[in-house]
Design a protein around this motif. Structure first.
Motif, PDB file in Angstrom:
ATOM      1  N   ASN A  90      55.316  49.357  57.999  1.00  0.00           N
ATOM      2  CA  ASN A  90      55.971  49.630  59.279  1.00  0.00           C
ATOM      3  C   ASN A  90      56.622  48.389  59.901  1.00  0.00           C
ATOM      4  OD1 ASN A  90      53.556  48.412  59.787  1.00  0.00           O
ATOM      5  ND2 ASN A  90      52.863  49.841  61.346  1.00  0.00           N
ATOM      6  N   GLU A  91      56.639  47.274  59.178  1.00  0.00           N
ATOM      7  CA  GLU A  91      57.282  46.056  59.677  1.00  0.00           C
ATOM      8  C   GLU A  91      58.623  45.797  59.006  1.00  0.00           C
ATOM      9  OE1 GLU A  91      53.600  43.048  60.663  1.00  0.00           O
ATOM     10  OE2 GLU A  91      54.091  43.345  58.544  1.00  0.00           O
ATOM     11  N   ILE A  92      59.012  46.645  58.085  1.00  0.00           N
ATOM     12  CA  ILE A  92      60.171  46.384  57.243  1.00  0.00           C
ATOM     13  C   ILE A  92      61.480  46.622  57.988  1.00  0.00           C
ATOM     14  CG2 ILE A  92      61.338  47.010  55.098  1.00  0.00           C
ATOM     15  CD1 ILE A  92      58.659  45.646  54.718  1.00  0.00           C
ATOM     16  N   SER A  93      62.422  45.698  57.829  1.00  0.00           N
ATOM     17  CA  SER A  93      63.788  45.885  58.316  1.00  0.00           C
ATOM     18  C   SER A  93      64.731  45.908  57.110  1.00  0.00           C
ATOM     19  CB  SER A  93      64.192  44.737  59.255  1.00  0.00           C
ATOM     20  OG  SER A  93      64.355  43.541  58.528  1.00  0.00           O
ATOM     21  N   SER A  94      65.945  46.356  57.329  1.00  0.00           N
ATOM     22  CA  SER A  94      66.921  46.353  56.238  1.00  0.00           C
ATOM     23  C   SER A  94      67.189  44.938  55.752  1.00  0.00           C
ATOM     24  CB  SER A  94      68.238  47.001  56.695  1.00  0.00           C
ATOM     25  OG  SER A  94      68.063  48.381  56.892  1.00  0.00           O
ATOM     26  N   ALA A 103      46.742  49.071  44.116  1.00  0.00           N
ATOM     27  CA  ALA A 103      46.142  48.294  45.204  1.00  0.00           C
ATOM     28  C   ALA A 103      45.353  47.121  44.646  1.00  0.00           C
ATOM     29  CB  ALA A 103      45.243  49.196  46.043  1.00  0.00           C
ATOM     30  N   PHE A 104      45.435  45.987  45.325  1.00  0.00           N
ATOM     31  CA  PHE A 104      44.680  44.808  44.906  1.00  0.00           C
ATOM     32  C   PHE A 104      44.240  44.038  46.140  1.00  0.00           C
ATOM     33  CE2 PHE A 104      48.974  43.247  45.419  1.00  0.00           C
ATOM     34  CZ  PHE A 104      48.816  41.980  45.950  1.00  0.00           C
ATOM     35  N   ASN A 105      43.303  43.137  45.952  1.00  0.00           N
ATOM     36  CA  ASN A 105      42.806  42.318  47.051  1.00  0.00           C
ATOM     37  C   ASN A 105      42.305  40.998  46.487  1.00  0.00           C
ATOM     38  OD1 ASN A 105      42.111  41.565  49.618  1.00  0.00           O
ATOM     39  ND2 ASN A 105      40.181  42.690  49.664  1.00  0.00           N
ATOM     40  N   TYR A 145      47.967  38.128  52.662  1.00  0.00           N
ATOM     41  CA  TYR A 145      49.014  37.458  53.440  1.00  0.00           C
ATOM     42  C   TYR A 145      48.888  35.941  53.360  1.00  0.00           C
ATOM     43  CZ  TYR A 145      51.430  35.493  57.447  1.00  0.00           C
ATOM     44  OH  TYR A 145      52.227  34.719  58.249  1.00  0.00           O
ATOM     45  N   LEU A 146      47.676  35.420  53.566  1.00  0.00           N
ATOM     46  CA  LEU A 146      47.472  33.972  53.539  1.00  0.00           C
ATOM     47  C   LEU A 146      47.712  33.398  52.143  1.00  0.00           C
ATOM     48  CD1 LEU A 146      44.289  33.580  55.812  1.00  0.00           C
ATOM     49  CD2 LEU A 146      46.669  33.067  56.395  1.00  0.00           C
ATOM     50  N   PRO A 157      50.108  48.889  52.562  1.00  0.00           N
ATOM     51  CA  PRO A 157      49.828  50.061  53.401  1.00  0.00           C
ATOM     52  C   PRO A 157      49.174  49.686  54.721  1.00  0.00           C
ATOM     53  CG  PRO A 157      48.234  49.923  51.620  1.00  0.00           C
ATOM     54  CD  PRO A 157      49.248  48.861  51.359  1.00  0.00           C
ATOM     55  N   GLU A 158      48.530  48.525  54.769  1.00  0.00           N
ATOM     56  CA  GLU A 158      47.883  48.036  55.996  1.00  0.00           C
ATOM     57  C   GLU A 158      47.742  46.525  55.895  1.00  0.00           C
ATOM     58  OE1 GLU A 158      43.357  48.975  54.405  1.00  0.00           O
ATOM     59  OE2 GLU A 158      44.312  50.303  55.869  1.00  0.00           O
ATOM     60  N   ALA A 159      47.505  45.878  57.028  1.00  0.00           N
ATOM     61  CA  ALA A 159      47.398  44.420  57.042  1.00  0.00           C
ATOM     62  C   ALA A 159      46.229  43.957  56.175  1.00  0.00           C
ATOM     63  CB  ALA A 159      47.215  43.929  58.474  1.00  0.00           C
TER      64      ALA A 159
END
Length: 209
Positions: A180-184, A128-130, A165-166, A158-160
């Motif tokens: 939980n946003e992942i698609s193939s 994990a990093f931030n 992201y930015l 694991p969470e937003a």
């Protein structure tokens, strides 16, 4: 099946995570992958294409010449598809391209992509990093440390995390999503897949449901 956890410098931490053979070690089903990628791309289409048929064209409906005796074809109005500016025959109409797939097939597609990526050694687990503030330069340094220069990379969190992201948003070949946003399509489109340590178990749990 286990994967070693790396730190943000690309070095081994001495820890490892367990991977489910039923998710990361199956025989890939290419048709399932094809169907889910097709569904994803179809859902992106606006479907606003439209051409006018002869009943929608503005113009005279006068018969251009008499029916018989001219020695040439019969002509109706100027709106006929055979004339320039006439209506189009069976042209495109607005429509919704989306279609449904069952959940079992979508799970199989994800498992198939992940199993293939494992065979290609394209999956890593990162501690994990931030970032204290959004810094694209720091994300570039992270990519370089992991050897992703010039490669497409997908980071699964694991969470937003707004700062992470930015920091990645301006990098064309880097994408950050939560588990939980992942698609193939996301998995197929990524050259390298990076699971953060806390995301891997949550992602596996999702695929076991």
């Amino acid at each position: 099946m286990e994967l070693v956890v790396l730190n943000t410098s690309g070095k081994e931490t001495g820890r490892s995570v367990s991977l489910d053979e039923a998710i990361f070690g199956i025989e890939p089903n290419q048709h399932a992958v094809y169907l889910e990628v097709k569904q994803y791309l179809a859902a992106q289409r606006q479907g606003t294409h439209k051409s006018k048929e002869r009943n929608e064209i503005s113009g005279s409906t006068k018969k251009l010449k008499k029916q018989k005796g001219s020695g040439s074809a019969r002509y109706g109005s100027i709106k006929s598809p055979t004339f320039k500016g006439g209506g189009r025959v069976f042209g495109p109409k607005p429509r919704d391209y989306r279609f449904k797939l069952n959940k079992a097939l979508k799970r199989l597609a994800k498992k198939s992509v992940l199993s293939q990526k494992m065979r290609d050694n394209s999956i890593i687990v990162l501690e994990a990093f931030n970032f204290e503030a959004p810094k694209t330069k720091e994300f570039i340094s992270l990519n370089n440390a992991l050897g992703f220069e010039g490669k497409k990379a997908l980071y699964i969190l694991p969470e937003a995390n707004k700062n992470v992201y930015l920091s990645s948003r301006n990098l064309a070949k880097t994408k950050v999503l939560t588990y939980n946003e992942i698609s193939s399509y996301d998995l197929v489109n990524a050259g390298e897949i990076v699971f953060l340590e806390g995301a891997i178990e949550k992602f596996q749990e999702n695929l076991r449901k």
